[in-house]
Design an enzyme around this catalytic site. Structure first.
Site, PDB file in Angstrom:
ATOM      1  N   ARG A 102       4.369 -14.973  23.809  1.00  0.00           N
ATOM      2  CA  ARG A 102       5.189 -14.836  22.506  1.00  0.00           C
ATOM      3  C   ARG A 102       5.609 -16.226  22.127  1.00  0.00           C
ATOM      4  O   ARG A 102       6.407 -16.761  22.921  1.00  0.00           O
ATOM      5  CB  ARG A 102       6.238 -13.869  22.427  1.00  0.00           C
ATOM      6  CG  ARG A 102       7.058 -14.218  21.350  1.00  0.00           C
ATOM      7  CD  ARG A 102       8.550 -13.229  21.492  1.00  0.00           C
ATOM      8  NE  ARG A 102       8.358 -11.970  21.912  1.00  0.00           N
ATOM      9  CZ  ARG A 102       9.581 -11.466  22.478  1.00  0.00           C
ATOM     10  NH1 ARG A 102      10.633 -11.900  22.876  1.00  0.00           N
ATOM     11  NH2 ARG A 102       9.446 -10.055  22.777  1.00  0.00           N
ATOM     12  N   ASP A 134      11.925 -11.851  27.059  1.00  0.00           N
ATOM     13  CA  ASP A 134      12.363 -12.512  26.174  1.00  0.00           C
ATOM     14  C   ASP A 134      12.606 -14.194  27.051  1.00  0.00           C
ATOM     15  O   ASP A 134      12.995 -13.982  28.245  1.00  0.00           O
ATOM     16  CB  ASP A 134      13.864 -12.206  25.811  1.00  0.00           C
ATOM     17  CG  ASP A 134      13.663 -11.216  24.730  1.00  0.00           C
ATOM     18  OD1 ASP A 134      12.650 -10.879  24.565  1.00  0.00           O
ATOM     19  OD2 ASP A 134      14.676 -10.857  24.233  1.00  0.00           O
TER      20      ASP A 134
HETATM   21  C1  LIG Z   1       9.488 -11.269  17.650  1.00  0.00           C
HETATM   22  C2  LIG Z   1      10.402 -12.399  17.839  1.00  0.00           C
HETATM   23  C3  LIG Z   1      11.010 -12.295  19.196  1.00  0.00           C
HETATM   24  C4  LIG Z   1      11.753 -13.580  19.435  1.00  0.00           C
HETATM   25  N1  LIG Z   1      12.144 -13.686  20.890  1.00  0.00           N
HETATM   26  C5  LIG Z   1      12.808 -14.698  20.949  1.00  0.00           C
HETATM   27  C6  LIG Z   1      12.990 -15.020  22.370  1.00  0.00           C
HETATM   28  O1  LIG Z   1      12.733 -14.646  23.494  1.00  0.00           O
HETATM   29  N2  LIG Z   1      13.822 -16.316  22.673  1.00  0.00           N
HETATM   30  C7  LIG Z   1      14.392 -17.021  21.660  1.00  0.00           C
HETATM   31  O2  LIG Z   1      14.961 -17.968  21.892  1.00  0.00           O
HETATM   32  N3  LIG Z   1      14.250 -16.768  20.375  1.00  0.00           N
HETATM   33  C8  LIG Z   1      13.425 -15.708  19.948  1.00  0.00           C
HETATM   34  N4  LIG Z   1      13.081 -15.310  18.522  1.00  0.00           N
HETATM   35  C9  LIG Z   1      13.907 -16.043  17.503  1.00  0.00           C
HETATM   36  C10 LIG Z   1      13.143 -17.260  17.217  1.00  0.00           C
HETATM   37  O3  LIG Z   1      13.387 -18.369  18.310  1.00  0.00           O
HETATM   38  C11 LIG Z   1      13.714 -17.868  15.900  1.00  0.00           C
HETATM   39  O4  LIG Z   1      14.998 -18.174  16.169  1.00  0.00           O
HETATM   40  C12 LIG Z   1      13.639 -17.033  14.796  1.00  0.00           C
HETATM   41  O5  LIG Z   1      12.278 -16.421  14.471  1.00  0.00           O
HETATM   42  C13 LIG Z   1      13.700 -17.952  13.422  1.00  0.00           C
HETATM   43  O6  LIG Z   1      12.724 -18.859  13.164  1.00  0.00           O
HETATM   44  P1  LIG Z   1      11.415 -18.787  12.353  1.00  0.00           P
HETATM   45  O7  LIG Z   1      10.409 -18.851  13.271  1.00  0.00           O
HETATM   46  O8  LIG Z   1      11.344 -17.478  11.613  1.00  0.00           O
HETATM   47  O9  LIG Z   1      11.313 -19.891  11.663  1.00  0.00           O
HETATM   48  P2  LIG Z   1      12.634 -20.433  10.499  1.00  0.00           P
HETATM   49  O10 LIG Z   1      12.143 -21.788  10.166  1.00  0.00           O
HETATM   50  O11 LIG Z   1      14.021 -20.488  11.023  1.00  0.00           O
HETATM   51  O12 LIG Z   1      12.500 -19.486   9.367  1.00  0.00           O
HETATM   52  C14 LIG Z   1      11.421 -19.348   8.572  1.00  0.00           C
HETATM   53  C15 LIG Z   1      11.945 -18.566   7.347  1.00  0.00           C
HETATM   54  O13 LIG Z   1      12.147 -17.119   7.871  1.00  0.00           O
HETATM   55  C16 LIG Z   1      13.200 -16.380   7.151  1.00  0.00           C
HETATM   56  N5  LIG Z   1      14.105 -16.327   8.373  1.00  0.00           N
HETATM   57  C17 LIG Z   1      14.188 -16.634   9.453  1.00  0.00           C
HETATM   58  N6  LIG Z   1      15.359 -16.323  10.199  1.00  0.00           N
HETATM   59  C18 LIG Z   1      15.854 -15.677   9.279  1.00  0.00           C
HETATM   60  C19 LIG Z   1      17.237 -14.789   9.681  1.00  0.00           C
HETATM   61  N7  LIG Z   1      17.819 -14.759  10.702  1.00  0.00           N
HETATM   62  N8  LIG Z   1      17.593 -14.157   8.428  1.00  0.00           N
HETATM   63  C20 LIG Z   1      16.859 -14.171   7.393  1.00  0.00           C
HETATM   64  N9  LIG Z   1      15.792 -14.772   7.182  1.00  0.00           N
HETATM   65  C21 LIG Z   1      15.153 -15.468   8.200  1.00  0.00           C
HETATM   66  C22 LIG Z   1      13.804 -17.399   6.104  1.00  0.00           C
HETATM   67  O14 LIG Z   1      13.019 -17.086   5.014  1.00  0.00           O
HETATM   68  C23 LIG Z   1      13.314 -18.891   6.664  1.00  0.00           C
HETATM   69  O15 LIG Z   1      12.944 -19.804   5.698  1.00  0.00           O
HETATM   70  C24 LIG Z   1      12.217 -14.384  18.293  1.00  0.00           C
HETATM   71  C25 LIG Z   1      11.672 -14.257  17.286  1.00  0.00           C
HETATM   72  C26 LIG Z   1      10.672 -13.073  16.717  1.00  0.00           C
HETATM   73  C27 LIG Z   1      10.279 -13.229  15.453  1.00  0.00           C
END
Ligand SMILES: Cc1cc2nc3c(=O)[nH]c(=O)nc-3n(C[C@H](O)[C@H](O)[C@H](O)COP(=O)(O)OP(=O)(O)OC[C@H]3O[C@@H](n4cnc5c(N)ncnc54)[C@H](O)[C@@H]3O)c2cc1C
Length: 311
Positions: free
Chosen positions: A182, A132
């Site tokens: 990732r 991560d």
């Molecule tokens: C497999 C994976 C590993 C990750 N590892 C890391 C990491 O190592 N370091 C790090 O900083 N971040 C990590 N993240 C988190 C990432 O940085 C984002 O904060 C998170 O994925 C939300 O962003 P999004 O790309 O989904 O887009 P967004 O624009 O935030 O969301 C797009 C849509 O997805 C849905 N959605 C998103 N989040 C949520 C939620 N919490 N609850 C409900 N619906 C939601 C909603 O419908 C939203 O409109 C990881 C995420 C994933 C999927």
């Protein structure tokens, strides 16, 4: 960045709140939406269920910023056991660690030794080990660990955050190694001096960086992108890029979080795309849960509904 998001991310580091929230039934009920349970058995059962939909898993034991070498050793031993268990269960699953869980705050060498133990075991099992990316203060140290790990094994991947201005540069430096990345938007509270404050800019940077990785000629197994987002606009734009450029299926996978946009996960898997879901478990879920709420403040409504139903 919205005020609510800022407050939630600020609260994620508050020990007083953590103490109280983790003992409050309605909070625990709300958490269960994103986490199948606190025990490894809960995570393994969830991974088994995902597999019936053709979806792979990544397991992560919640916890960060550990304070002693003994705790870091305990986490490492736990993950060694997890690797054995997913193997014995015949699961298409990998693990994902946080460097501060393996002792990065205490001593980078100690952290690397723990990482190496996990890397060797997951390599024997032919599984990618994910690292991560935590807050911006850890990026240099995490990338240094990743480079050392990458020299030892190709079966290691690292998260890069599209909200950081520096990520484009970091990516260019990593790509010649043939790397497993990732790509995420980024989940921490960062200053506009180092991170795009506007969501539209983060999204655009995500698209640019993902295309850069997908266009990397070093495919043929050398480069793998995890499109780790739930953003369907980005997913559609990238699918178009993938199809137009005939990017091989072996060069990318979709990765999403357990409990978020499940129908989209299943739709992608049913259409033949490779999908993994990251399943978190463990007792230390408070900071991680606050980051999930901050990503979508509408989730607070769900928490309030649980408060009302508790009356
Ligand atoms: C497999 C994976 C590993 C990750 N590892 C890391 C990491 O190592 N370091 C790090 O900083 N971040 C990590 N993240 C988190 C990432 O940085 C984002 O904060 C998170 O994925 C939300 O962003 P999004 O790309 O989904 O887009 P967004 O624009 O935030 O969301 C797009 C849509 O997805 C849905 N959605 C998103 N989040 C949520 C939620 N919490 N609850 C409900 N619906 C939601 C909603 O419908 C939203 O409109 C990881 C995420 C994933 C999927």
């Amino acid at each position: 960045m919205s005020i609510i998001r800022r407050v939630l991310l600020g609260a994620s580091g508050n020990a007083w709140l953590r103490e109280r929230a983790t003992r409050t039934p309605f909070v625990m009920r709300s958490v269960s939406r994103f986490m199948p349970g606190e025990r490894i058995d809960d995570a393994i059962d969830a991974a088994r269920r995902e597999q019936t939909h053709g979806i792979g898993a990544i397991l992560t034991h919640l916890g960060e910023n550990l304070k002693t070498a003994a705790e870091a050793d305990q986490v490492t031993r736990h993950y060694l056991e997890v690797l054995d268990r997913i193997d014995a269960a015949g699961l298409d699953a990998q693990i994902s660690i946080k460097p501060t869980q393996l002792g990065l705050d205490l001593d980078p060498e100690l952290c690397y030794r723990n990482l190496q133990r996990l890397l060797d075991r997951s390599g024997e099992r032919h599984r990618v080990l994910w690292m991560d990316m935590e807050s911006a203060a850890y990026v240099d140290a995490t990338l240094a660990l990743f480079r050392r790990a990458r020299e030892r094994s190709p079966l290691v991947g690292v998260a890069l955050q599209a909200y950081l201005y520096r990520t484009e540069r970091d990516l260019e430096a990593l790509l010649p190694l043939g790397v497993t990345i990732r790509l995420v938007k980024g989940a921490y509270l960062e200053s506009p001096r180092i991170a795009y404050p506007k969501k539209a800019d983060v999204d655009e940077n995500y698209y640019r960086l993902a295309c850069r990785i997908l266009d990397e000629p070093g495919h043929g197994g050398a480069t793998l992108l995890h499109i780790a987002t739930h953003d369907s606009t980005l997913i559609d734009r990238l699918a178009e890029h993938i199809d137009t450029r005939h990017v091989p299926a072996s060069a990318y996978e979709y990765a999403m979080l357990y409990g978020i946009r499940q129908p989209l996960q299943q739709r992608l898997a049913a259409s033949g795309r490779r999908v993994r879901v990251l399943i978190s478990y463990g007792e230390y879920w408070f900071p991680w849960y606050m980051r999930r709420l901050a990503e979508r403040p509408a989730n607070l409504l769900f928490v309030f509904k649980n408060v009302l139903s508790a009356r």
